[in-house]
Design a protein around this motif. Structure first.
Motif, PDB file in Angstrom:
ATOM      1  N   CYS A   1    -103.862  -8.623   0.681  1.00  0.00           N
ATOM      2  CA  CYS A   1    -103.575  -9.604   0.207  1.00  0.00           C
ATOM      3  C   CYS A   1    -102.531  -9.871  -1.274  1.00  0.00           C
ATOM      4  O   CYS A   1    -102.791  -9.070  -1.725  1.00  0.00           O
ATOM      5  CB  CYS A   1    -104.570 -10.561  -0.107  1.00  0.00           C
ATOM      6  N   ILE A   2    -101.604 -11.116  -0.945  1.00  0.00           N
ATOM      7  CA  ILE A   2    -100.824 -10.775  -1.747  1.00  0.00           C
ATOM      8  C   ILE A   2    -101.032 -12.879  -2.117  1.00  0.00           C
ATOM      9  O   ILE A   2    -100.594 -13.253  -1.518  1.00  0.00           O
ATOM     10  CB  ILE A   2     -99.363 -11.334  -2.178  1.00  0.00           C
ATOM     11  N   ARG A   3    -101.139 -13.129  -3.771  1.00  0.00           N
ATOM     12  CA  ARG A   3    -101.356 -14.117  -3.870  1.00  0.00           C
ATOM     13  C   ARG A   3    -100.310 -14.856  -4.541  1.00  0.00           C
ATOM     14  O   ARG A   3     -99.935 -13.861  -5.661  1.00  0.00           O
ATOM     15  CB  ARG A   3    -102.675 -14.970  -3.462  1.00  0.00           C
ATOM     16  N   SER A   4    -100.049 -16.111  -5.071  1.00  0.00           N
ATOM     17  CA  SER A   4     -99.422 -16.657  -6.495  1.00  0.00           C
ATOM     18  C   SER A   4     -98.430 -15.861  -7.216  1.00  0.00           C
ATOM     19  O   SER A   4     -98.358 -15.057  -8.062  1.00  0.00           O
ATOM     20  CB  SER A   4    -100.244 -16.442  -7.939  1.00  0.00           C
ATOM     21  N   LEU A   5     -97.188 -15.884  -6.155  1.00  0.00           N
ATOM     22  CA  LEU A   5     -96.140 -14.961  -6.258  1.00  0.00           C
ATOM     23  C   LEU A   5     -95.492 -15.901  -6.855  1.00  0.00           C
ATOM     24  O   LEU A   5     -94.320 -17.581  -6.538  1.00  0.00           O
ATOM     25  CB  LEU A   5     -95.450 -14.302  -5.099  1.00  0.00           C
ATOM     26  N   HIS A   6     -94.760 -15.243  -7.757  1.00  0.00           N
ATOM     27  CA  HIS A   6     -93.172 -15.931  -8.357  1.00  0.00           C
ATOM     28  C   HIS A   6     -92.448 -15.545  -8.940  1.00  0.00           C
ATOM     29  O   HIS A   6     -92.825 -14.087  -9.576  1.00  0.00           O
ATOM     30  CB  HIS A   6     -94.282 -16.299  -9.830  1.00  0.00           C
ATOM     31  N   LEU A   7     -91.028 -15.676  -9.144  1.00  0.00           N
ATOM     32  CA  LEU A   7     -90.017 -15.242  -9.363  1.00  0.00           C
ATOM     33  C   LEU A   7     -89.362 -15.995 -10.535  1.00  0.00           C
ATOM     34  O   LEU A   7     -89.020 -16.983 -10.210  1.00  0.00           O
ATOM     35  CB  LEU A   7     -89.318 -14.435  -7.911  1.00  0.00           C
ATOM     36  N   ASN A   8     -89.117 -15.150 -11.408  1.00  0.00           N
ATOM     37  CA  ASN A   8     -88.193 -16.075 -12.347  1.00  0.00           C
ATOM     38  C   ASN A   8     -89.106 -17.658 -12.401  1.00  0.00           C
ATOM     39  O   ASN A   8     -88.031 -18.445 -12.819  1.00  0.00           O
ATOM     40  CB  ASN A   8     -87.097 -16.164 -12.250  1.00  0.00           C
ATOM     41  N   GLY A   9     -90.314 -17.957 -12.778  1.00  0.00           N
ATOM     42  CA  GLY A   9     -90.463 -18.680 -12.461  1.00  0.00           C
ATOM     43  C   GLY A   9     -90.798 -19.668 -11.388  1.00  0.00           C
ATOM     44  O   GLY A   9     -91.152 -20.301 -11.759  1.00  0.00           O
ATOM     45  N   GLN A  10     -90.348 -19.410 -10.348  1.00  0.00           N
ATOM     46  CA  GLN A  10     -90.065 -20.438  -8.971  1.00  0.00           C
ATOM     47  C   GLN A  10     -91.588 -20.230  -8.102  1.00  0.00           C
ATOM     48  O   GLN A  10     -91.640 -18.530  -8.551  1.00  0.00           O
ATOM     49  CB  GLN A  10     -88.495 -19.718  -8.523  1.00  0.00           C
ATOM     50  N   LYS A  11     -92.170 -20.556  -7.772  1.00  0.00           N
ATOM     51  CA  LYS A  11     -92.928 -20.251  -6.820  1.00  0.00           C
ATOM     52  C   LYS A  11     -92.643 -20.141  -5.254  1.00  0.00           C
ATOM     53  O   LYS A  11     -91.791 -20.346  -5.063  1.00  0.00           O
ATOM     54  CB  LYS A  11     -94.477 -21.853  -6.864  1.00  0.00           C
ATOM     55  N   LEU A  12     -92.965 -18.952  -4.430  1.00  0.00           N
ATOM     56  CA  LEU A  12     -92.785 -18.439  -3.314  1.00  0.00           C
ATOM     57  C   LEU A  12     -93.692 -19.197  -2.477  1.00  0.00           C
ATOM     58  O   LEU A  12     -94.805 -18.470  -2.973  1.00  0.00           O
ATOM     59  CB  LEU A  12     -92.633 -16.930  -2.816  1.00  0.00           C
ATOM     60  N   ASP A  13     -93.597 -20.418  -1.512  1.00  0.00           N
ATOM     61  CA  ASP A  13     -94.481 -20.251  -0.768  1.00  0.00           C
ATOM     62  C   ASP A  13     -94.742 -18.987   0.608  1.00  0.00           C
ATOM     63  O   ASP A  13     -95.068 -19.106   1.675  1.00  0.00           O
ATOM     64  CB  ASP A  13     -94.099 -21.580  -0.286  1.00  0.00           C
ATOM     65  N   LEU A  14     -95.749 -18.428   0.059  1.00  0.00           N
ATOM     66  CA  LEU A  14     -95.932 -17.932   1.086  1.00  0.00           C
ATOM     67  C   LEU A  14     -97.289 -18.323   2.300  1.00  0.00           C
ATOM     68  O   LEU A  14     -96.797 -18.209   3.044  1.00  0.00           O
ATOM     69  CB  LEU A  14     -97.345 -16.052   0.114  1.00  0.00           C
ATOM     70  N   GLU A  15     -98.316 -18.933   1.869  1.00  0.00           N
ATOM     71  CA  GLU A  15     -98.891 -19.710   3.482  1.00  0.00           C
ATOM     72  C   GLU A  15     -98.053 -20.525   3.830  1.00  0.00           C
ATOM     73  O   GLU A  15     -98.155 -20.128   5.447  1.00  0.00           O
ATOM     74  CB  GLU A  15    -100.151 -20.846   2.922  1.00  0.00           C
ATOM     75  N   GLU A  16     -97.341 -21.123   3.727  1.00  0.00           N
ATOM     76  CA  GLU A  16     -95.469 -21.624   4.570  1.00  0.00           C
ATOM     77  C   GLU A  16     -94.991 -20.915   5.371  1.00  0.00           C
ATOM     78  O   GLU A  16     -95.303 -20.977   6.938  1.00  0.00           O
ATOM     79  CB  GLU A  16     -95.322 -22.644   3.890  1.00  0.00           C
ATOM     80  N   ARG A  17     -94.434 -19.550   4.848  1.00  0.00           N
ATOM     81  CA  ARG A  17     -93.391 -18.816   5.495  1.00  0.00           C
ATOM     82  C   ARG A  17     -94.532 -18.064   6.700  1.00  0.00           C
ATOM     83  O   ARG A  17     -94.163 -17.188   7.683  1.00  0.00           O
ATOM     84  CB  ARG A  17     -92.883 -18.367   5.188  1.00  0.00           C
ATOM     85  N   ALA A  18     -96.109 -17.855   6.125  1.00  0.00           N
ATOM     86  CA  ALA A  18     -96.471 -16.705   7.054  1.00  0.00           C
ATOM     87  C   ALA A  18     -97.322 -17.675   8.475  1.00  0.00           C
ATOM     88  O   ALA A  18     -97.761 -16.765   9.100  1.00  0.00           O
ATOM     89  CB  ALA A  18     -97.628 -16.722   6.336  1.00  0.00           C
ATOM     90  N   LYS A  19     -97.274 -19.312   8.112  1.00  0.00           N
ATOM     91  CA  LYS A  19     -97.538 -19.885   9.726  1.00  0.00           C
ATOM     92  C   LYS A  19     -96.163 -19.224  10.253  1.00  0.00           C
ATOM     93  O   LYS A  19     -97.047 -19.481  11.701  1.00  0.00           O
ATOM     94  CB  LYS A  19     -97.567 -21.306   9.201  1.00  0.00           C
ATOM     95  N   MET A  20     -95.982 -18.767  10.068  1.00  0.00           N
ATOM     96  CA  MET A  20     -94.632 -18.704  11.146  1.00  0.00           C
ATOM     97  C   MET A  20     -93.581 -17.505  11.047  1.00  0.00           C
ATOM     98  O   MET A  20     -92.459 -17.150  11.503  1.00  0.00           O
ATOM     99  CB  MET A  20     -93.255 -19.923  10.829  1.00  0.00           C
TER     100      MET A  20
END
Length: 952
Positions: A576-595
């Motif tokens: 599991c990976i959660r709360s992923l931030h790149l240069n302060g930007q949040k990546l929505d893992l859950e939404e991308r994982a749905k597809m």
């Protein structure tokens, strides 16, 4: 002492001192001339460096000119004489050209900086000064020992030009040709100094400074830290502060981390399961409005002490946001429903005008009562639109996030006869961090999530949480033509951050002393900037690698960003990976994982990592997004079961918790027993509570059984603490803690733990007693009482004496095994098997420690600023100030009259009692109840044959 020039201006030929150890320029002088004249110009970024050295003729001593701490110093050092020292200027390492002029005649020497004769410094020497034969600029040769060249600092790195010796310009082109002087590691006819602060790579307002080889960033007062002021010193949200164990208060949050938005000051309410974030504006009180009409509208704009972008980022990160909107009116219409143009409206985000009110929905020109069909006049959709003479109001919550926050309110209908209004817009309140628990579960090594290319040419930070049972795997990877960036678990105990910006791959690895594939959440933060590469794992020491000063520095990536997988290798990531931030930007893992096949949104099992945050017997409960603490069986409450539940007792106050009748006594009882029954027959006591009092003797806690056994905790007359067991076989056992007076108006915590025959007593976290019973079977509990025991017929004399006084003070967070009797009495009096007699007032023991606990005062407050009696009329002191003054005067007069009556009544009563006492020779009860106890609760009393005492 002026420099003389030849008829033609000298050619300006700069030279660069390149090496920090080997660069120097040797120029000849004219020895034995009475006096000295040397001038030159320099520029540098270094605070320290030797500019000039010469050995003066006629034993005049060595002369040195050098920079130290950015200040220019001239020094003449003789072995037998006191040195001559002159200092000039500050911050001379600013990269600008500075001129130096040294002149000496006989016994006087002058140092002039930047041709400013007004600030020139002078000194007098004992010996006459003669010029030297050789002048070393920038440093000394490695093999220079004969003349003992002195350099008290480092070699000079920077540029020089326009060098004059004995009033003669020195042609540096001749030096380059080898026909004049000597040199080492110089660039002639070139000033190779580089401005490393242009462009400024210090982020977020950091101040740039530099040396010859690198630049530095001063991050003070920026709210950021790191080599380039890239990292925010604040958390993303109140939710993150909660997981650090913080309590409610004001905090700064930085919703975009290292992004361009600055930190925002908010109030974090961490007293509930939902963590609320509040931002105040400049007018949250009730405000009166009169004299407004469409030609002269009333407007109020709101200032949140933050930018619109900061508020928008906070709102978008939250699960839910709201602002209360209240409009109190008397002949002042609000939305002019059902079909008219509104008389009031509010402006929200993007300066957009909104025609709905609190409690309604966007696009529907109604108030809350219109949707609920509960308006005072059903012909209208707002109470105020009925245009009545008496006060009424429309109040509700604005909760459509895309329209918040409220930035302005406009009112136009308070200019008619008897027309007035009062409005209130509450603070912006949000709860939930949509990103903190945003997670994805990777079920196969071939599965991964794809995101757009990570653009981070000069600085990059990556942070996330992970948990896994795999021995290795790639968390994320992004490739370029040659460049790449990758973070992976390379072994069960190692996390590796790899990057290549064109100079070859660089790896930073953090090794943990414990396995990281333990299916627990671990935190990773990787960062790369122009100065260093760093990797942080949990709270382990950070691994930092310095970046090369020269070479490629821009990270050029062009492929997709792979999360949980890789394009260059076969093995992805399982876990599991959660709360992923790149240069302060949040990546929505859950939404991308749905597809995405092989990846599921969310990740269960938070309690395995965060269950230890539930304290005092609280139980961790799994949720889809996070966890919560169930405090049902805890004497505490709050999001972490850490907030005390306490109450004030008076002398007659009693709380009795009745346990289920145990099976050994009631033979017809059902064989199935509840949790309470199980605890009643269990031969153990885990008791904990806190108390504050100034009264002795006192009965704090009393537990009795169906077999006429008991356990009592009392305070004796001298303030010592007694734990008394009455057992059927061993008789009475008394354990006394007399290490101080516990009735001292301070909060004390008591823990009594008995498991089988072993008894342990702690007071204020200090072990006070250990005892082993020979035999004990204390079970079949009947009831537990806090304070005064009402059924006192079965009490022993000693306990009965303490019970006569009951308990006056504060009891806090009482726990008996998994039962919390005080909490049950305060929170569930109607459903719990608990009986309350006398006065019981919830309060905080900690807050009353300094107060006089002899007086128990009940304080009532209302969260409704408009009161409960008449919702039609707004807060009096905001709208009807004249009536408030009149009412206040009347209240004071009535209060004085009652005081006079009370004093007179007390006087008459005392007079009557004095008359009766003179006619009575003997009373049925002593006048002072305390004096009736001839034998105090003391261990010095004579004990019976079945009574044993233990002194601690």
């Amino acid at each position: 002492g002026n420099v003389t020039f030849s008829c033609s201006e000298p050619q300006i030929v700069p030279i660069t001192f390149v090496s920090a150890s080997r660069s120097y320029l040797l120029l000849p002088g004219t020895p034995q001339i009475d006096g000295l004249s040397v001038s030159f110009q320099f520029r540098t970024w270094n605070k320290d460096g030797l500019l000039l050295f010469t050995e003066l003729s006629e034993n005049s001593g060595p002369l040195l000119v050098y920079l130290h701490g950015g200040r220019l110093t001239l020094l003449i050092q003789k072995e037998t004489k006191n040195p001559v020292e002159i200092s000039e200027g500050t911050n001379l390492h600013d990269g600008l050209w500075h001129s130096v002029n040294i002149n000496a005649r006989r016994h006087r020497i002058t140092l002039t900086l930047d041709n400013n004769a007004a600030t020139a410094s002078h000194a007098t020497t004992v010996s006459r000064i003669y010029s030297g034969s050789s002048y070393y600029f920038g440093g000394c040769p490695d093999n220079f020992t004969d003349s003992q060249c002195l350099n008290p600092v480092t070699a000079f790195q920077g540029c020089m030009r326009l060098i004059f010796i004995d009033n003669q310009p020195k042609d540096l082109i001749l030096v380059q040709q080898g026909s004049l002087g000597n040199f080492s590691d110089l660039h002639i006819d070139l000033c190779g100094i580089k401005d490393r602060c242009l462009p400024n790579y210090c982020e977020h307002g950091g101040k740039c400074s530099q040396s010859w080889t690198t630049f530095y960033c001063d991050c003070n007062d920026t709210g950021y830290m790191g080599a380039t002021c890239h990292n925010s010193i604040y958390e993303h949200s109140c939710e993150a502060y909660r997981h650090q164990g913080k309590t409610s208060g004001f905090f700064y949050i930085d919703t975009d981390g290292s992004g361009p938005l600055g930190p925002l000051r908010v109030f974090c309410n961490i007293t509930e399961d939902k963590i609320w974030t509040s931002v105040q504006h400049n007018n949250t009180g009730l405000t009166r409005v009169q004299g407004a009409d469409p030609e002269k509208p009333y407007t109020m704009s709101f200032n949140y002490n933050s930018s619109a972008e900061q508020l928008e980022a906070m709102i978008s990160s939250a699960e839910y946001c709201e602002q209360e909107a209240a409009y109190h009116c008397r002949r002042s219409r609000l939305l002019n429903t059902p079909n008219g143009m509104p008389f009031a409206w509010w402006v929200g985000r993007a300066n957009e005008k909104h025609l709905y009110w609190g409690g309604s929905l966007p696009g529907i020109q109604q108030c809350a009562c219109g949707l609920e069909e509960s308006c005072l006049d059903m012909r209208y959709f707002c109470n105020c639109d009925a245009d009545r003479e008496e006060w009424t109001n429309d109040t509700g919550l604005l909760a459509f996030k895309d329209h918040l926050p409220v930035t302005q309110i406009v009112i136009t209908d308070t200019n008619r006869s008897n027309s007035e209004a009062a409005w209130k817009i509450g603070p912006l309140r949000c709860y939930g961090d949509r990103q903190f628990w945003n997670a994805a579960s990777f079920n196969t090594e071939a599965s991964s999530l794809h995101f757009p290319t990570f653009h981070a040419e000069v600085s990059a930070d990556i942070s996330f949480f992970f948990k896994t049972t795999a021995v290795s795997g790639v968390f994320l990877e992004n490739l370029g033509m040659k460049d790449f960036i990758r973070v992976e678990i390379s072994s069960p105990k190692e996390i590796t951050f790899s990057i290549d910006v064109g100079n070859g791959p660089t790896e930073a690895t953090v090794e943990s002393p414990r396995a990281l594939n333990d299916n627990q959440w671990h935190y990773v933060r990787a960062e790369r900037n122009l100065k260093q590469i760093s990797l942080q794992v949990d709270n382990l020491p950070k691994k930092v690698l310095e970046a090369p000063a020269e070479g490629h520095f821009r990270l050029q990536l062009n492929s997709q960003l792979f999360v949980g997988g890789t394009a260059s290798r076969q093995k992805g990531f399982l876990g599991c990976i959660r709360s992923l931030h790149l240069n302060g930007q949040k990546l929505d893992l859950e939404e991308r994982a749905k597809m995405t096949p092989g990846v599921k949104p969310g990740c269960p099992g938070h309690c395995s990592s965060y269950g230890n945050l539930c304290h005092n017997g609280g139980k961790c409960v799994e949720k889809y997004n996070g966890y919560s603490c169930d405090c049902t069986n805890s004497a505490y409450e709050g999001p972490y079961c850490k907030e005390e539940v306490s109450a004030l007792f008076e002398a007659g106050t009693s709380i009795t918790y009745i346990f289920q009748e145990p099976y050994p006594v009631t033979k017809n009882a059902s064989t199935s027993s509840s949790a309470i029954y199980a605890d009643a027959v269990m031969s153990k006591e885990n008791i904990a509570f806190g108390f504050v009092t100034a009264h002795t003797p006192s009965l704090l806690l009393y537990i009795n059984t169906y077999f006429h056994e008991y356990l009592a905790v009392i305070l004796s007359k001298n303030g010592s603490l007694q734990v008394r067991y009455r057992l059927s076989k061993d008789g009475l056992l008394i354990f006394t803690i007399d290490s101080g007076n516990f009735a001292n108006r301070e909060l004390h915590h008591v823990k009594i733990n008995r498991e089988g025959r072993e008894l342990i007593i702690q007071v204020d976290q200090v072990l006070k007693l250990k005892h082993n019973f020979s035999e004990i079977d204390f079970k079949a509990i009947k009831s537990l009482t806090l304070g005064k025991v009402t059924d006192s017929l079965s009490l022993d004399p000693e306990v009965s004496k303490a019970n006569a006084y009951g308990f006056t003070g504060c009891l806090s967070s009482v726990q008996y095994n998994h039962i919390a009797p005080l909490k049950a009495a305060l929170r569930h009096p109607s459903i719990a098997p608990v009986t309350v007699k006398g006065s019981l007032t919830e309060s905080s023991c900690a807050s009353i420690m300094e107060a006089d606990v002899n007086t128990v005062t009940s304080i009532y407050s209302s969260s409704d600023p408009f009161g409960k009696t008449d919702e039609r009329e707004p807060l009096t002191n905001a709208v009807r100030s004249d009536s408030a003054v009149i009412g206040g005067v009347i209240a004071v007069v009535i209060f004085i009259i009652f005081c006079i009556i009370a004093i007179m009544s007390r006087f008459l009563y005392q007079h009557k009692q004095a008359h009766r006492s003179s006619q009575t020779k003997e009373k049925e009860y002593p006048e002072d109840l305390e004096s009736s106890f001839k034998a105090d609760i003391d261990l010095q009393n004579t004990v019976s044959e079945c009574k044993r005492e233990y002194f601690i």
